[in-house]
Design a protein around this motif. Structure first.
Motif, short mmCIF file in Angstrom:
data_model
loop_
_atom_site.label_atom_id
_atom_site.label_comp_id
_atom_site.label_asym_id
_atom_site.label_seq_id
_atom_site.Cartn_x
_atom_site.Cartn_y
_atom_site.Cartn_z
N ASP A 73 0.82 -1.22 0.00
CA ASP A 73 0.00 0.00 0.00
C ASP A 73 0.86 1.27 0.00
N GLY A 74 1.89 1.24 -0.83
CA GLY A 74 2.73 2.45 -0.96
C GLY A 74 3.79 2.61 0.12
N SER A 75 3.82 1.70 1.12
CA SER A 75 4.85 1.80 2.17
C SER A 75 5.89 0.70 1.97
N PRO A 76 7.18 1.09 1.94
CA PRO A 76 8.23 0.07 1.75
C PRO A 76 8.48 -0.76 3.02
N TRP A 77 8.67 -2.07 2.83
CA TRP A 77 8.99 -3.00 3.92
C TRP A 77 10.25 -3.79 3.56
N VAL A 78 10.96 -4.28 4.60
CA VAL A 78 12.15 -5.11 4.34
C VAL A 78 12.05 -6.39 5.16
N ARG A 79 12.43 -7.51 4.51
CA ARG A 79 12.52 -8.78 5.24
C ARG A 79 13.98 -8.92 5.69
N VAL A 80 14.18 -9.12 7.00
CA VAL A 80 15.55 -9.04 7.55
C VAL A 80 15.89 -10.28 8.37
N GLY A 81 17.21 -10.47 8.56
CA GLY A 81 17.71 -11.56 9.41
C GLY A 81 19.07 -11.20 9.97
N ALA A 82 19.38 -11.71 11.17
CA ALA A 82 20.67 -11.40 11.80
C ALA A 82 21.79 -12.23 11.15
N ALA A 83 21.44 -13.32 10.48
CA ALA A 83 22.44 -14.22 9.91
C ALA A 83 22.42 -14.15 8.38
N THR A 84 23.49 -14.66 7.77
CA THR A 84 23.57 -14.67 6.29
C THR A 84 23.23 -16.05 5.73
N ASP A 85 22.81 -16.97 6.62
CA ASP A 85 22.65 -18.36 6.18
C ASP A 85 21.26 -18.69 5.65
N GLY A 86 20.45 -17.64 5.34
CA GLY A 86 19.13 -17.91 4.76
C GLY A 86 17.99 -17.80 5.75
N ARG A 87 18.31 -17.71 7.05
CA ARG A 87 17.23 -17.61 8.05
C ARG A 87 16.85 -16.15 8.23
N SER A 88 15.65 -15.76 7.83
CA SER A 88 15.23 -14.38 8.08
C SER A 88 14.33 -14.37 9.31
N ASP A 89 14.32 -13.23 10.03
CA ASP A 89 13.60 -13.15 11.31
C ASP A 89 12.20 -12.58 11.18
N GLY A 90 11.93 -11.87 10.06
CA GLY A 90 10.62 -11.26 9.90
C GLY A 90 10.72 -9.99 9.08
#
Length: 623
Positions: free
Chosen positions: A58-75
């Motif tokens: 809806d016009g607002s940018p979001w990012v999917r993030v994770g503390a690790a680089t191994d493919g596990r994102s946190d939300g």
């Protein structure tokens, strides 16, 4: 914003092949299960996160993030709740050996105004110290009564910088920073351990690192007697538990000259050296070698590193090494040097444990030819970040035995007096150093900084909590003094990669010593094994173009000798200059090993993998 999804791999930064996009979470950021979803778990402020996906809802940018680089994102997080962090640059406060507490201001223009008028800066600082609630101009202030401990992890990321000038036209960096102290997190725990012995008392350790080769006996005896006299004075005050002396002897290579018996050896530990009679009895057993070593220069760095790594410094707030020698030190390029490190790297290894080194250089007639070389080495070894201190190089003209005793007594007395004043709650004035400070003045400033650091650990002083502010890399009340050291945050994997890359360059140089024109060809061949693209090297580019040294070094605000090296430049160097270049890189490889082993200062965010752990690497130590 274009929707992009890296899937199991974080998104790459624009134009990069190996660098992932990283962001820092802002205070109050809360993870959502889906983009645009309801906020859930709150994140610690300024958590270092990798970006896996970017999406508009809806016009607002979001990012999917994770503390690790191994493919596990946190939300997912709204993009407004994170700050892009492109260069991974952070600041560390310099020691408080005379500079004022750092002020964090709202606008860069306010910092510039104060830079041009140090007297006004003093006024603003005094006002902020008097009334901490008034944050019209000063958003936050570094703790005044104690220092943020050197061995405590805190994050001061740099988001933006501009160059300005002080009232004398000297360049100063204006820095837009944010601050967070992980505080009670696992990263800060080792600070508590350092105070396990008599936690309330400020105690000082003085380790004498003494050349015990032929002809040094009169100096060994003099040092022993001076320490005994110092201990007698300390005993009269009832403060023997607060100042301890240790002794390390060093010689030269036993591979080359087995009769020397040892290269470097702990002769009296700090625990043994707390008892004056025991120190005296053990020091009487110390005899100079009867066998000459293979060179006039001895392995002083082996002695210093034996003290740095071999002594138990825990429980001591003041940490001093007094190097006593009539010779220069074997450098990295000497095949018989035990440490394979140069003076700058040895100094950095000592600083990593908050240890200050003094060099008492006996300028005897016999060593005349080595004097200027040794002086240069020892000025670098004892250099201080405070330009008013400069360095702790202390020449003893003519190698006068009595004068050596006076210098050891002078330094020892300053630190013994500091302990005495602290025990009696005597207020410590901020050191004001003249243009030509005496050895005692410099020692008082060094001691003051160590005590401030100790108080910071004892009171758990933290970097000020603030969201975003402007400051300068110099003391606004006296711009000659640096306020910060700039570091780059490297992951364990990047530091390993940097070590491997430097080894590759060093090995290629050694292989092609007789045919320097093949140096770059050798690197190009070897780098193919490291999945790098060697084509640029073959086209006459420099080491940066060839991608030999990782992308994480590109665009950093420091001048790199290594990155700019080209085939033509290499061939224009003399053999000695080429050797110096390689020795310096080799010495840095050893230094990175000490970073690697500095367990207390590696930090992980969230449930990041060990390879994603981060370390603050000073820019001054990069190749």
């Amino acid at each position: 914003m274009v929707d992009v999804d890296g899937g199991q791999r974080p998104l790459l930064m624009a134009g990069k092949k190996t660098l992932f996009q990283r962001v820092l979470s802002k205070p109050g950021a809360k993870l959502s299960h889906d983009a645009g979803g309801a906020p859930g778990e709150a994140l610690p402020a300024f958590s270092v996160l990798y970006v896996y996906q970017r999406k508009d809802v809806d016009g607002s940018p979001w990012v999917r993030v994770g503390a690790a680089t191994d493919g596990r994102s946190d939300g997912w997080l709204p993009a407004a709740q994170v700050s892009d962090w492109k260069q991974s640059l952070v600041l560390k406060f310099t020691e408080r050996s005379g500079r004022a507490p750092v002020m964090f201001l709202r606008q860069s223009s306010e910092v510039e105004k104060l830079l041009a008028d140090p007297a006004a800066a003093k006024g603003v600082l005094a006002k902020a110290q008097k009334n901490s609630e008034d944050n019209q101009q000063v958003l936050a202030l570094e703790p005044t009564a104690s220092a943020v401990p050197q061995n405590q992890f805190y994050l001061l990321p740099i988001f933006d910088s501009k160059e300005s000038f002080d009232e004398n036209g000297q360049p100063v960096q204006l820095l837009n920073i944010a601050s967070i102290d992980p505080g009670s997190s696992a990263a800060a725990k080792p600070a508590a351990r350092a105070l396990n012995v008599n936690a309330d008392a400020f105690r000082t350790a003085v380790v004498l690192v003494v050349d015990t080769t032929v002809s040094m006996q009169p100096y060994i005896d003099q040092v022993r007697d001076v320490v005994h006299e110092l201990q007698a004075r300390i005993a009269e005050r009832g403060e023997l538990d607060s100042v301890s002396f240790g002794l390390v002897g060093f010689r030269n290579s036993i591979k080359k000259t087995p009769g020397l018996e040892y290269v470097a050896k702990t002769l009296i530990t700090l625990d043994q050296g707390r008892d004056p009679q025991r120190f005296l009895d053990m020091a009487r057993q110390v005899k100079a070698s009867t066998v000459s070593s293979h060179s006039f220069n001895e392995d002083a760095f082996a002695g210093v590193m034996q003290a740095v790594d071999g002594m138990d410094w825990s429980g001591y707030g003041g940490r001093i090494i007094l190097l006593v020698t009539d010779a220069g030190a074997l450098r990295k390029n000497d095949p018989f040097a035990a440490t394979q490190m140069n003076e700058a790297e040895v100094r950095q290894a000592a600083l990593g444990k908050q240890i200050k080194i003094y060099a008492l250089h006996l300028r005897t007639e016999a060593g005349k030819r080595t004097h200027s070389g040794a002086e240069t080495q020892y000025r670098v070894l004892t250099a201080d970040a405070n330009p008013q201190i400069g360095d702790l190089y202390t020449p003893v003209p003519g190698g006068d035995v009595r004068k050596l005793g006076e210098r050891v007594d002078e330094i020892g007395s300053v630190f013994a007096n500091l302990v005495h004043q602290v025990r009696n709650n005597t207020p410590q004035p901020v050191p004001l150093l003249s243009a030509a400070p005496t050895l005692a003045d410099k020692s008082a400033a060094v001691g003051y900084a160590m005590h401030m650091d100790f108080l910071g650990r004892k009171t758990a002083s933290q970097a000020p909590q603030l969201v975003s502010a402007w400051t300068a890399d110099r003391d606004l009340t006296n711009p000659a003094l640096p306020a910060f050291q700039v570091c780059v945050m490297l992951t364990k994997l990047q530091l390993n990669d940097l070590q491997q890359s430097l080894k590759l360059i060093v090995d290629a140089a050694r292989k092609t010593q007789t045919s320097p024109k093949d140096f770059f060809q050798e690197i190009a061949s070897a780098s193919a094994y490291m999945s790098r693209d060697p084509q640029a090297l073959r086209k006459g580019g420099n080491l940066a173009d060839g991608g030999i040294l990782g992308e994480y070094l590109e665009g950093l605000p420091y001048r790199s000798k290594s990155l700019s090296m080209t085939q033509d430049l290499w061939l224009s160097l003399s053999v000695a200059e080429q050797e110096d270049f390689i020795d310096e890189l080799d010495s840095k490889i050893r230094l990175y090993e000490t970073f690697h082993n500095d367990v207390a200062n590696w930090v992980r965010f969230g449930d990041a993998e060990p390879g994603d752990a981060l370390y603050r690497v000073p820019l001054s130590t990069l190749p």
